[in-house]
Design a protein around this motif. Structure first.
Motif, short mmCIF file in Angstrom:
data_model
loop_
_atom_site.label_atom_id
_atom_site.label_comp_id
_atom_site.label_asym_id
_atom_site.label_seq_id
_atom_site.Cartn_x
_atom_site.Cartn_y
_atom_site.Cartn_z
N ARG A 83 0.83 -1.20 0.00
CA ARG A 83 0.00 0.00 0.00
C ARG A 83 0.87 1.26 0.00
O ARG A 83 0.57 2.23 -0.71
N PHE A 84 1.94 1.23 0.78
CA PHE A 84 2.86 2.38 0.79
C PHE A 84 3.52 2.56 -0.58
O PHE A 84 3.76 3.67 -1.02
N TRP A 85 3.82 1.44 -1.23
CA TRP A 85 4.42 1.49 -2.58
C TRP A 85 3.48 2.23 -3.54
O TRP A 85 3.91 3.10 -4.29
N LEU A 86 2.21 1.89 -3.52
CA LEU A 86 1.27 2.53 -4.43
C LEU A 86 1.09 4.01 -4.09
O LEU A 86 0.97 4.86 -4.98
N ILE A 87 1.09 4.33 -2.81
CA ILE A 87 1.01 5.73 -2.40
C ILE A 87 2.16 6.52 -3.03
O ILE A 87 1.96 7.59 -3.62
N GLU A 88 3.37 6.01 -2.90
CA GLU A 88 4.53 6.72 -3.43
C GLU A 88 4.54 6.75 -4.95
O GLU A 88 4.90 7.76 -5.57
N LEU A 89 4.15 5.64 -5.57
CA LEU A 89 4.16 5.57 -7.03
C LEU A 89 3.26 6.64 -7.64
O LEU A 89 3.67 7.38 -8.55
N SER A 132 -8.30 21.80 -1.91
CA SER A 132 -8.96 22.12 -3.17
C SER A 132 -8.92 20.96 -4.15
O SER A 132 -9.86 20.75 -4.92
N ALA A 133 -7.85 20.17 -4.12
CA ALA A 133 -7.74 19.01 -5.01
C ALA A 133 -8.26 17.74 -4.37
O ALA A 133 -8.35 16.70 -5.04
N LYS A 134 -8.58 17.83 -3.06
CA LYS A 134 -9.02 16.66 -2.31
C LYS A 134 -8.05 15.48 -2.49
O LYS A 134 -8.43 14.34 -2.68
N SER A 135 -6.77 15.81 -2.43
CA SER A 135 -5.71 14.83 -2.69
C SER A 135 -4.51 15.13 -1.79
O SER A 135 -4.34 16.25 -1.30
N TYR A 136 -3.68 14.11 -1.63
CA TYR A 136 -2.39 14.28 -0.97
C TYR A 136 -1.34 14.47 -2.06
O TYR A 136 -1.25 13.66 -2.99
N LEU A 137 -0.54 15.53 -1.93
CA LEU A 137 0.45 15.87 -2.95
C LEU A 137 1.85 15.64 -2.40
O LEU A 137 2.09 15.76 -1.19
N PRO A 138 2.82 15.32 -3.27
CA PRO A 138 4.19 15.18 -2.79
C PRO A 138 4.77 16.54 -2.40
O PRO A 138 4.53 17.55 -3.07
N THR A 139 5.48 16.57 -1.32
CA THR A 139 6.12 17.81 -0.88
C THR A 139 7.39 18.05 -1.70
O THR A 139 7.89 17.13 -2.37
N PRO A 140 7.94 19.26 -1.65
CA PRO A 140 9.22 19.50 -2.34
C PRO A 140 10.35 18.61 -1.80
O PRO A 140 11.34 18.36 -2.49
N GLN A 141 10.19 18.12 -0.57
CA GLN A 141 11.21 17.25 0.03
C GLN A 141 10.95 15.76 -0.23
O GLN A 141 11.64 14.90 0.33
N PHE A 142 9.96 15.47 -1.07
CA PHE A 142 9.55 14.08 -1.30
C PHE A 142 10.75 13.22 -1.69
O PHE A 142 11.45 13.48 -2.66
N ASN A 143 10.98 12.18 -0.90
CA ASN A 143 12.10 11.26 -1.13
C ASN A 143 11.62 9.85 -0.83
O ASN A 143 11.64 9.41 0.32
N PRO A 144 11.15 9.11 -1.83
CA PRO A 144 10.44 7.84 -1.59
C PRO A 144 11.30 6.77 -0.95
O PRO A 144 12.51 6.70 -1.16
N GLU A 145 10.61 5.94 -0.18
CA GLU A 145 11.25 4.81 0.51
C GLU A 145 10.97 3.48 -0.20
O GLU A 145 11.72 2.53 -0.04
N PHE A 146 9.90 3.41 -1.00
CA PHE A 146 9.45 2.13 -1.53
C PHE A 146 9.52 2.03 -3.06
O PHE A 146 9.34 0.96 -3.61
N ILE A 147 9.75 3.12 -3.73
CA ILE A 147 9.87 3.10 -5.19
C ILE A 147 11.22 3.67 -5.59
O ILE A 147 11.92 4.30 -4.79
N SER A 148 11.57 3.44 -6.83
CA SER A 148 12.78 4.06 -7.38
C SER A 148 12.36 5.29 -8.18
O SER A 148 11.17 5.58 -8.34
N PHE A 149 13.34 6.02 -8.67
CA PHE A 149 13.04 7.15 -9.54
C PHE A 149 13.09 6.75 -11.01
O PHE A 149 13.16 7.60 -11.89
N ASP A 150 13.07 5.45 -11.27
CA ASP A 150 13.08 4.95 -12.64
C ASP A 150 11.65 4.95 -13.17
O ASP A 150 10.77 4.26 -12.64
#
Length: 279
Positions: A9-15, A59-77
């Motif tokens: 679930r955390f993986w999909l959140i980050e993806l 306003s978007a009713k969503s969670y957005l990545p912060t400027p400091q977003f640095n994922p733990e479960f996905i790669s940047f590929d």
């Protein structure tokens, strides 16, 4: 390796946060068959564990990545996201018609590998046994028999190989699985200690640059394409896999293509690593 349900679930959140710019409770409800309260709890668990990653946008009713977003479960590929959105990820939630994007997938022809080949290889690998195999290499199509000790399967990008100790060559060799014939037969345990696989254990770095015959604009395009640092791409690899990596990147180490636009990339440190490359 993602194992637990919570990690999935955390993986999909980050993806989705990383590549689509937002994650909602609806995503988790849809893919994990959760109620809204459960989905909200999962996002709260993620925020508790990684408080600097997401911010809620009313306003978007969503969670957005912060400027400091640095994922733990996905790669940047980006391939990780595209494999998911095109339905090619098999061990994680699949994008379906609701969320898939238009795409096309090139499917190369399958290599002919029989279960009668694979079963003895797998058994031998697990039992540390020697096998007699019938192998037809392109350089030696007479299919001479040889005795090997299978060590590991290797995906070289284009096809699967078997890396094994070859008693005939008295060295480690890579055998293309689709060039094995018949049914391998066991020759019993390998009683002595195998020599070290130096090429496998040695780490080297390939230094790749744009072909200097290209224009500055063309070189700049390649530098951006591959995310090169100071105009160079450094690729760590096992020495045994270096030649395959160069082949995958279509880098000719024997001669420059007459057309630099066809060559595109060159190996800078060929003299340094040439002893590890196929002759």
């Amino acid at each position: 390796m993602i194992k637990s349900t919570l990690e999935r679930r955390f993986w999909l959140i980050e993806l989705l946060a990383n590549w689509e710019g937002r994650i909602t409770c609806g995503h988790l409800q849809h893919y994990f068959r959760l109620g809204r309260q459960q989905a909200s709890k999962v996002i709260n668990q993620y925020q508790d564990a990684y408080p600097e990653q997401l911010i809620y946008c009313a306003s978007a009713k969503s969670y957005l990545p912060t400027p400091q977003f640095n994922p733990e479960f996905i790669s940047f590929d980006v391939a990780e996201y595209l494999n998911w959105v095109s339905g090619q990820s098999t061990h994680l939630p699949q994008a379906d018609d609701k969320y898939q994007l238009a795409h096309a997938i090139l499917v190369p022809p399958a290599r002919n590998v029989s279960p009668h080949i694979m079963r003895p290889l797998v058994h031998s690998m697990r039992q540390s046994e020697r096998l007699e195999v019938d192998y037809g290499a392109v350089t030696h199509p007479d299919r001479s028999g040889r005795i090997i000790v299978p060590i590991r399967f290797v995906n070289t990008g284009r096809r699967w190989h078997l890396r094994a100790w070859c008693e005939k060559a008295q060295a480690y060799r890579d055998f293309v699985l689709s060039r094995l014939h018949g049914t391998p037969t066991t020759e019993g345990k390998y009683l002595s200690v195998l020599p070290a696989d130096t090429a496998w254990e040695t780490e080297i770095t390939l230094r790749i640059k744009p072909d200097p015959r290209l224009s500055e604009a063309q070189q700049a395009a390649l530098i951006h394409d591959y995310g090169m640092h100071n105009g160079e791409l450094q690729l760590p690899t096992r020495a045994a896999l270096a030649h395959y990596l160069l082949q995958e990147m279509q880098i000719n180490i024997k001669m420059l293509d007459g057309n630099p636009a066809a060559q595109q990339l060159i190996l800078v440190n060929q003299d340094e690593i040439k002893s590890w490359l196929f002759t």
